[in-house]
Write a protein that holds these residues in place. Structure first.
Motif, PDB file in Angstrom:
ATOM      1  N   ASP A   1      52.241  -7.169 -71.250  1.00 35.28           N
ATOM      2  CA  ASP A   1      50.979  -7.779 -71.679  1.00 35.28           C
ATOM      3  C   ASP A   1      49.798  -7.216 -70.891  1.00 35.28           C
ATOM      4  O   ASP A   1      48.749  -6.897 -71.459  1.00 35.28           O
ATOM      5  CB  ASP A   1      51.027  -9.301 -71.519  1.00 35.28           C
ATOM      6  N   LYS A   2      49.970  -7.095 -69.585  1.00 36.49           N
ATOM      7  CA  LYS A   2      48.903  -6.538 -68.745  1.00 36.49           C
ATOM      8  C   LYS A   2      48.622  -5.090 -69.141  1.00 36.49           C
ATOM      9  O   LYS A   2      47.456  -4.671 -69.227  1.00 36.49           O
ATOM     10  CB  LYS A   2      49.283  -6.616 -67.272  1.00 36.49           C
ATOM     11  N   TYR A   3      49.692  -4.333 -69.375  1.00 34.36           N
ATOM     12  CA  TYR A   3      49.531  -2.936 -69.790  1.00 34.36           C
ATOM     13  C   TYR A   3      48.716  -2.857 -71.079  1.00 34.36           C
ATOM     14  O   TYR A   3      47.771  -2.065 -71.188  1.00 34.36           O
ATOM     15  CB  TYR A   3      50.907  -2.295 -69.979  1.00 34.36           C
ATOM     16  N   LYS A   4      49.049  -3.677 -72.046  1.00 35.87           N
ATOM     17  CA  LYS A   4      48.334  -3.659 -73.324  1.00 35.87           C
ATOM     18  C   LYS A   4      46.859  -4.029 -73.141  1.00 35.87           C
ATOM     19  O   LYS A   4      45.978  -3.447 -73.782  1.00 35.87           O
ATOM     20  CB  LYS A   4      49.000  -4.612 -74.316  1.00 35.87           C
ATOM     21  N   GLN A   5      46.601  -4.983 -72.262  1.00 35.49           N
ATOM     22  CA  GLN A   5      45.222  -5.376 -71.991  1.00 35.49           C
ATOM     23  C   GLN A   5      44.439  -4.234 -71.354  1.00 35.49           C
ATOM     24  O   GLN A   5      43.274  -3.999 -71.692  1.00 35.49           O
ATOM     25  CB  GLN A   5      45.202  -6.607 -71.077  1.00 35.49           C
TER      26      GLN A   5
ATOM     27  N   LYS B   1      45.140   9.557 -68.604  1.00 33.80           N
ATOM     28  CA  LYS B   1      45.324   8.125 -68.381  1.00 33.80           C
ATOM     29  C   LYS B   1      46.657   7.656 -68.954  1.00 33.80           C
ATOM     30  O   LYS B   1      47.147   8.187 -69.953  1.00 33.80           O
ATOM     31  CB  LYS B   1      44.207   7.321 -69.079  1.00 33.80           C
ATOM     32  N   VAL B   2      47.238   6.666 -68.311  1.00 35.90           N
ATOM     33  CA  VAL B   2      48.260   5.843 -68.936  1.00 35.90           C
ATOM     34  C   VAL B   2      47.570   4.524 -69.256  1.00 35.90           C
ATOM     35  O   VAL B   2      47.149   4.295 -70.371  1.00 35.90           O
ATOM     36  CB  VAL B   2      49.502   5.660 -68.041  1.00 35.90           C
ATOM     37  N   SER B   3      47.411   3.688 -68.258  1.00 36.95           N
ATOM     38  CA  SER B   3      46.620   2.464 -68.464  1.00 36.95           C
ATOM     39  C   SER B   3      45.606   2.280 -67.341  1.00 36.95           C
ATOM     40  O   SER B   3      44.941   1.259 -67.268  1.00 36.95           O
ATOM     41  CB  SER B   3      47.538   1.244 -68.544  1.00 36.95           C
ATOM     42  N   GLU B   4      45.490   3.298 -66.466  1.00 31.83           N
ATOM     43  CA  GLU B   4      44.530   3.206 -65.372  1.00 31.83           C
ATOM     44  C   GLU B   4      43.114   3.118 -65.938  1.00 31.83           C
ATOM     45  O   GLU B   4      42.783   3.785 -66.910  1.00 31.83           O
ATOM     46  CB  GLU B   4      44.631   4.436 -64.467  1.00 31.83           C
ATOM     47  N   SER B   5      42.285   2.298 -65.318  1.00 33.28           N
ATOM     48  CA  SER B   5      40.917   2.120 -65.810  1.00 33.28           C
ATOM     49  C   SER B   5      40.074   3.363 -65.531  1.00 33.28           C
ATOM     50  O   SER B   5      40.454   4.231 -64.749  1.00 33.28           O
ATOM     51  CB  SER B   5      40.264   0.911 -65.138  1.00 33.28           C
ATOM     52  N   PHE B   6      38.907   3.410 -66.183  1.00 34.34           N
ATOM     53  CA  PHE B   6      37.934   4.460 -65.896  1.00 34.34           C
ATOM     54  C   PHE B   6      37.146   4.074 -64.650  1.00 34.34           C
ATOM     55  O   PHE B   6      35.922   4.011 -64.652  1.00 34.34           O
ATOM     56  CB  PHE B   6      36.999   4.658 -67.082  1.00 34.34           C
TER      57      PHE B   6
ATOM     58  N   GLU C   1      55.096   3.774 -67.554  1.00 31.93           N
ATOM     59  CA  GLU C   1      55.251   2.677 -66.598  1.00 31.93           C
ATOM     60  C   GLU C   1      54.252   1.571 -66.887  1.00 31.93           C
ATOM     61  O   GLU C   1      53.046   1.806 -66.927  1.00 31.93           O
ATOM     62  CB  GLU C   1      55.041   3.219 -65.181  1.00 31.93           C
ATOM     63  N   ASP C   2      54.776   0.370 -67.139  1.00 24.49           N
ATOM     64  CA  ASP C   2      53.877  -0.790 -67.286  1.00 24.49           C
ATOM     65  C   ASP C   2      54.122  -1.804 -66.164  1.00 24.49           C
ATOM     66  O   ASP C   2      53.637  -2.926 -66.208  1.00 24.49           O
ATOM     67  CB  ASP C   2      54.023  -1.450 -68.649  1.00 24.49           C
ATOM     68  N   TYR C   3      54.886  -1.376 -65.144  1.00 20.01           N
ATOM     69  CA  TYR C   3      55.182  -2.221 -63.990  1.00 20.01           C
ATOM     70  C   TYR C   3      55.791  -3.563 -64.383  1.00 20.01           C
ATOM     71  O   TYR C   3      55.550  -4.581 -63.762  1.00 20.01           O
ATOM     72  CB  TYR C   3      53.931  -2.410 -63.125  1.00 20.01           C
ATOM     73  N   GLY C   4      56.560  -3.536 -65.466  1.00 23.01           N
ATOM     74  CA  GLY C   4      57.256  -4.741 -65.888  1.00 23.01           C
ATOM     75  C   GLY C   4      56.361  -5.807 -66.486  1.00 23.01           C
ATOM     76  O   GLY C   4      56.788  -6.937 -66.687  1.00 23.01           O
ATOM     77  N   ASN C   5      55.133  -5.464 -66.791  1.00 25.13           N
ATOM     78  CA  ASN C   5      54.196  -6.446 -67.349  1.00 25.13           C
ATOM     79  C   ASN C   5      53.547  -5.827 -68.578  1.00 25.13           C
ATOM     80  O   ASN C   5      52.457  -5.263 -68.522  1.00 25.13           O
ATOM     81  CB  ASN C   5      53.138  -6.821 -66.303  1.00 25.13           C
TER      82      ASN C   5
END
Length: 262
Positions: free
Chosen positions: A207-211, A115-120, A201-205
């Motif tokens: 805050d969303k990545y951290k969430q 995972k990077v930030s992809e959900s389960f 990669e956080d796609y420029g966001n």
């Protein structure tokens, strides 16, 4: 990526053909999403880079963990993008478990989810709601989830309300790893989550990545809580499933590159 290796366990990566770098990984073990999924800073490519950057050795974080739980094997092999078929009579119709990598040694099976930030994927609640549109009104999927949890926990049929928040991918990963251990005659297995962080990669966001990362951690913690494993050490964080000792582990890998995206 700056990984340093001083390891004892040899690693061979293969999927019908030998895999030694990113090009051969994509050629012989293309991810489900194809080129759309194969990007710098996302889990498919970062996992491939992590495993192929080890110069024929198992990455040190994985090896250190395996040694901690008593594994002393000198070699192993990894099958990228491996699918474990589920027995229809027990787990119903549908696809099996798609491991990002399946690690096999003389002593143990390791089912890997990167995972990077992809959900389960989806929760049990969301999965069952989606399955309601099927001809059987979700019966097949409900039976699969219930029987999976009964296999993992050896408990009676769980109350749907108690498991609705659990992420189905974690359940599937556990079952797939157990089935592979049974198939290959192993009595030890690990469900391993590898989280890549840092230059990703956080796609420029941000805050969303951290969430998303926080949501994934919560999902993992919720699953461990359901299994009764919260607060256990690496060595003690295991269940006995069908006479197989199954450990659960999450590793964080820092990705470091001077140049990332333009």
């Amino acid at each position: 990526m700056g990984h340093q290796f001083n390891n004892d366990m040899n690693l061979k990566i293969t999927k019908e053909n030998s895999i030694n770098d990113l090009n051969s990984w994509f050629r012989y073990a293309e991810p489900e999403g194809g080129e759309k999924q194969w990007k710098e800073g996302r889990s498919a490519m970062e996992f491939a880079r992590y495993m192929t950057s080890s110069n024929g050795k198992l990455p040190k974080q994985i090896e250190a963990y395996l040694k901690a739980i008593g594994i002393k094997d000198k070699s192993c092999y990894c099958i990228p993008e491996h699918v474990t078929e589920f027995p229809q009579q027990l787990l119903g119709k549908g696809s099996g478990r798609h491991h990002d990598g399946l690690l096999v040694s003389d002593s143990i099976i390791v089912g890997i989810e990167a995972k990077v930030s992809e959900s389960f994927d989806k929760s049990v609640r969301e999965t069952l709601k989606e399955a309601m549109s099927n001809k059987d009104k979700g019966k097949n999927m409900r039976d699969r989830i219930i029987n999976s949890l009964k296999m993992i926990t050896r408990k009676p049929t769980p109350d749907e309300s108690e498991v609705s928040h659990l992420m189905y991918q974690l359940i599937s990963a556990t079952v797939g790893t157990v089935l592979e251990a049974e198939l290959r005659g192993k009595d030890k297995a690990v469900v391993l989550i590898i989280e890549f962080a840092g230059d990703i990669e956080d796609y420029g966001n941000t805050d969303k990545y951290k969430q998303e990362v926080a949501a994934n951690q919560q999902a993992y913690d919720d699953y461990l809580e359901y299994l009764g494993l919260v607060g256990k050490s690496d060595v003690e964080r295991y269940l006995n499933v069908n006479e197989i000792k199954v450990w659960f582990k999450k590793i964080r890998v820092e990705v470091k590159r001077q140049v990332f995206y333009e």
